[in-house]
Design an enzyme around this catalytic site. Structure first.
Site, PDB file in Angstrom:
ATOM      1  N   ARG A  76       6.404   6.318 -24.713  1.00 38.31           N
ATOM      2  CA  ARG A  76       5.055   6.052 -24.216  1.00 38.31           C
ATOM      3  C   ARG A  76       5.107   5.984 -22.694  1.00 38.31           C
ATOM      4  O   ARG A  76       5.799   5.132 -22.139  1.00 38.31           O
ATOM      5  CB  ARG A  76       4.534   4.722 -24.785  1.00 38.31           C
ATOM      6  CG  ARG A  76       3.198   4.337 -24.199  1.00 38.31           C
ATOM      7  CD  ARG A  76       2.590   3.065 -24.794  1.00 38.31           C
ATOM      8  NE  ARG A  76       1.372   2.802 -24.062  1.00 38.31           N
ATOM      9  CZ  ARG A  76       1.084   1.675 -23.413  1.00 38.31           C
ATOM     10  NH1 ARG A  76       1.896   0.646 -23.463  1.00 38.31           N
ATOM     11  NH2 ARG A  76      -0.030   1.574 -22.736  1.00 38.31           N
ATOM     12  N   HIS A 120      -3.117   3.628 -16.800  1.00 43.84           N
ATOM     13  CA  HIS A 120      -2.354   2.374 -16.725  1.00 43.84           C
ATOM     14  C   HIS A 120      -2.539   1.846 -15.292  1.00 43.84           C
ATOM     15  O   HIS A 120      -1.579   1.727 -14.535  1.00 43.84           O
ATOM     16  CB  HIS A 120      -0.893   2.631 -17.091  1.00 43.84           C
ATOM     17  CG  HIS A 120      -0.146   1.414 -17.559  1.00 43.84           C
ATOM     18  ND1 HIS A 120       0.493   1.325 -18.776  1.00 43.84           N
ATOM     19  CD2 HIS A 120       0.068   0.211 -16.974  1.00 43.84           C
ATOM     20  CE1 HIS A 120       1.080   0.142 -18.902  1.00 43.84           C
ATOM     21  NE2 HIS A 120       0.836  -0.557 -17.812  1.00 43.84           N
ATOM     22  N   GLU A 165      -4.733  -1.983 -21.549  1.00 40.94           N
ATOM     23  CA  GLU A 165      -5.151  -3.331 -21.159  1.00 40.94           C
ATOM     24  C   GLU A 165      -6.356  -3.367 -20.217  1.00 40.94           C
ATOM     25  O   GLU A 165      -6.242  -3.817 -19.062  1.00 40.94           O
ATOM     26  CB  GLU A 165      -3.959  -4.073 -20.525  1.00 40.94           C
ATOM     27  CG  GLU A 165      -2.741  -4.135 -21.422  1.00 40.94           C
ATOM     28  CD  GLU A 165      -1.663  -5.097 -20.902  1.00 40.94           C
ATOM     29  OE1 GLU A 165      -1.789  -5.593 -19.769  1.00 40.94           O
ATOM     30  OE2 GLU A 165      -0.705  -5.363 -21.653  1.00 40.94           O
ATOM     31  N   ASN A 298      -0.519  -4.811 -27.220  1.00 43.29           N
ATOM     32  CA  ASN A 298       0.548  -5.331 -26.359  1.00 43.29           C
ATOM     33  C   ASN A 298       0.605  -6.828 -26.575  1.00 43.29           C
ATOM     34  O   ASN A 298      -0.374  -7.541 -26.341  1.00 43.29           O
ATOM     35  CB  ASN A 298       0.255  -5.059 -24.878  1.00 43.29           C
ATOM     36  CG  ASN A 298       0.337  -3.574 -24.539  1.00 43.29           C
ATOM     37  OD1 ASN A 298       0.728  -2.762 -25.375  1.00 43.29           O
ATOM     38  ND2 ASN A 298      -0.017  -3.239 -23.318  1.00 43.29           N
ATOM     39  N   TYR A 300       2.947 -10.347 -25.859  1.00 44.38           N
ATOM     40  CA  TYR A 300       4.082 -10.990 -25.177  1.00 44.38           C
ATOM     41  C   TYR A 300       4.222 -12.474 -25.504  1.00 44.38           C
ATOM     42  O   TYR A 300       5.312 -12.976 -25.660  1.00 44.38           O
ATOM     43  CB  TYR A 300       3.956 -10.827 -23.651  1.00 44.38           C
ATOM     44  CG  TYR A 300       4.207  -9.409 -23.197  1.00 44.38           C
ATOM     45  CD1 TYR A 300       5.493  -8.954 -22.963  1.00 44.38           C
ATOM     46  CD2 TYR A 300       3.156  -8.505 -23.043  1.00 44.38           C
ATOM     47  CE1 TYR A 300       5.744  -7.644 -22.565  1.00 44.38           C
ATOM     48  CE2 TYR A 300       3.389  -7.196 -22.646  1.00 44.38           C
ATOM     49  CZ  TYR A 300       4.685  -6.776 -22.408  1.00 44.38           C
ATOM     50  OH  TYR A 300       4.928  -5.477 -22.029  1.00 44.38           O
ATOM     51  N   GLU A 358       3.522  -2.426 -26.664  1.00 41.07           N
ATOM     52  CA  GLU A 358       4.394  -3.124 -25.708  1.00 41.07           C
ATOM     53  C   GLU A 358       4.790  -4.472 -26.301  1.00 41.07           C
ATOM     54  O   GLU A 358       3.956  -5.175 -26.882  1.00 41.07           O
ATOM     55  CB  GLU A 358       3.699  -3.421 -24.371  1.00 41.07           C
ATOM     56  CG  GLU A 358       3.535  -2.240 -23.466  1.00 41.07           C
ATOM     57  CD  GLU A 358       2.848  -2.604 -22.149  1.00 41.07           C
ATOM     58  OE1 GLU A 358       2.964  -3.761 -21.690  1.00 41.07           O
ATOM     59  OE2 GLU A 358       2.188  -1.719 -21.596  1.00 41.07           O
TER      60      GLU A 358
HETATM   61  C1  FCB Z   1       1.746  -5.596 -19.421  1.00 38.60           C
HETATM   62  C2  FCB Z   1       1.600  -4.277 -18.695  1.00 38.60           C
HETATM   63  C3  FCB Z   1       2.912  -3.626 -18.333  1.00 38.60           C
HETATM   64  C4  FCB Z   1       3.931  -4.639 -17.896  1.00 38.60           C
HETATM   65  C5  FCB Z   1       4.040  -5.766 -18.896  1.00 38.60           C
HETATM   66  C6  FCB Z   1       5.093  -6.779 -18.549  1.00 38.60           C
HETATM   67  O1  FCB Z   1       0.621  -6.363 -19.211  1.00 38.60           O
HETATM   68  O2  FCB Z   1       0.848  -3.385 -19.459  1.00 38.60           O
HETATM   69  O3  FCB Z   1       2.667  -2.649 -17.363  1.00 38.60           O
HETATM   70  O4  FCB Z   1       3.612  -5.104 -16.629  1.00 38.60           O
HETATM   71  O5  FCB Z   1       2.807  -6.401 -19.020  1.00 38.60           O
END
Ligand code: FCB
Length: 453
Positions: A76, A120, A165, A298, A300, A358
């Site tokens: 990607r 992006h 995002e 995405n 985290y 992500e």
């Molecule tokens: C996300 C982004 C990516 C990277 C990660 C850590 O929000 O899409 O570009 O910065 O965080």
């Protein structure tokens, strides 16, 4: 016992143009808002820029070979809009287009499926000068750009993501000002969020027409959010956070229009003009709700919301992780949040397919005396999130692929090069790449189509 994924599950890695390419003004590339922003003193924590980054523009052959050596199945990446359309629309820069065309051919020759993200965050500066995302004309320019890219590469790229995002692009770029273009204007951020989603909806049928049978979708940054206690105040804080981050984008995308509680809240905060959501024109919501083939997620960390100001608040009942379980970004390691989030998306919005586009962790562990990079904490982060992904599939979530963020250590936006998310170490002085332990482990996962818990 090994946890095996479905046979056709896709294992990938992700990057983005500004974070790795460098060559910021080469071969006819136009300036982007991230070039302008990083070149302005005080915006990037370590004073760095993406001028060179991982020099991927010149080293892409090596990077494709690196992915091949790790048995990566899909890559990607994003296209730098101002590399192909230096002014954002009109005159095409053939050299820029050729770069992506060669990259796609190289990937296909290596047996790696390209997954192309159109946006992006690196808007052409020329379009920002005309108003940027708060201006509707930027959505129209995006449709032209989507047409160019899908006409040029649609025969070979079968997997398209319109935006990465949009929450970050709109609210961090136009309201918080921590990202390019560094504006602090709530109304502009709301207009930007609408035009980003509108441009997504405009691009979907264009890509489908130019790349028949391809999969088209969007990637959102979504968080598992939860109140810190059952108090009314904490619940309200949670609802508001969830409304702005998650529902503001998911609801219109899935045909539910903008959430009424958030429209009322934005109006009450003075973020809208007296006439309200004037930037939404007739038919826009139908455009935004264009059918998509998948949702990109995405994930985290989670968010635990507490209204500390409420006098009658209840004691906190929900606690975040102990000290050791925070990455160097200050993000809590909370793998079950991925399970909770995917379950909620499946039950509430029913996307036909979901990809985790992500997921990853920032730890700065570098080479030891033998040159080996023992990034055990990243490896455990990835393993625990794959466990949650696996559990989601078992409970019926149509999760069909996973992309680790990121292939390479790279330019982490306003935080510069201090934060390292790569499964491959980059020595920025020499541009040498070295797979970390997590990369070698990931190759085993791919080889077995599963992992050992
Ligand atoms: C996300 C982004 C990516 C990277 C990660 C850590 O929000 O899409 O570009 O910065 O965080």
């Amino acid at each position: 016992m090994i946890r095996t994924f479905p046979d056709d599950f896709i294992w990938g890695v992700a990057t983005s143009a500004y974070q790795i390419e460098g060559a910021w003004d080469e071969d006819g590339k136009g300036e982007s808002i991230w070039d302008r922003f990083s070149h302005t003193a005080g915006n990037i924590e370590d004073g760095s820029t993406g001028d060179v980054a991982c020099d991927h523009y010149h080293r892409w052959v090596e990077d494709v070979a690196l992915m091949e050596s790790l048995d990566i199945q899909s890559y990607r990446f994003s296209v730098s809009w101002s590399r192909v359309l230096p002014q954002g629309r009109g005159q095409v820069n053939q050299a820029g287009l050729d770069f992506y065309s060669r990259l796609v051919d190289g990937l296909l020759e290596a047996g790696i499926m390209p997954c192309l993200t159109l946006y992006h965050w690196d808007l052409p500066q020329a379009l920002q000068d005309e108003g940027g995302w708060p201006a509707r004309s930027t959505a129209e320019a995006f449709a032209e750009y989507a047409d160019l890219m899908s006409r040029s590469l649609g025969d070979r790229v079968r997997f398209w993501i319109t935006h990465n995002e949009p929450w970050v692009a709109a609210f961090v770029g136009y309201m918080e000002g921590r990202h390019a273009p560094g504006m602090q204007d709530e109304n502009a951020a709301l207009r930007a969020s609408h035009n980003l989603m509108l441009s997504h909806g405009m691009a979907v049928p264009i890509i489908r027409a130019n790349s028949p049978g391809a999969e088209v979708g969007i990637t959102l940054n979504l968080s598992a959010a939860m109140p810190a206690s059952p108090s009314a105040a904490d619940y309200a804080a949670y609802r508001h956070f969830d409304g702005r981050l998650n529902r503001w984008f998911l609801d219109p995308l899935y045909g539910r229009r903008y959430p009424a509680d958030m429209v009322a809240s934005f109006a009450a905060q003075g973020w809208l003009s007296a006439e309200g959501m004037t930037f939404v024109q007739d038919g826009d919501l139908d455009v935004i709700a264009a059918h998509t083939d998948f949702l990109g997620v995405n994930y985290y960390f989670r968010e635990v919301l507490r209204d500390e100001s409420a006098e009658d608040n209840l004691p906190r009942t929900l606690f975040v992780a102990p000290e050791s379980e925070w990455t160097e970004m200050g993000w809590e390691v909370y793998p079950n949040g991925l399970y909770e989030l995917l379950s909620r998306l499946h039950l509430t919005y029913r996307p036909p397919k979901i990809y985790v586009t992500e997921n990853g962790a920032s730890y700065s562990d570098g080479p030891d005396s033998t040159g080996r990079i023992r990034d055990q904490r990243r490896l455990e982060y990835l393993r625990s999130h794959l466990e949650a992904a696996h559990r989601s599939i078992q409970s019926g979530v149509p999760l069909v692929g996973y992309y680790a963020w990121s292939l390479l250590d790279n330019f982490e936006w306003a935080l510069g090069y201090e934060q390292r998310f790569g499964i491959v170490w980059v020595d920025y002085a020499t541009q040498e790449r070295t797979p970390k332990d997590s990369a070698l482990w990931y190759r085993d996962v791919i080889g077995r189509n599963g992992f050992v818990p």
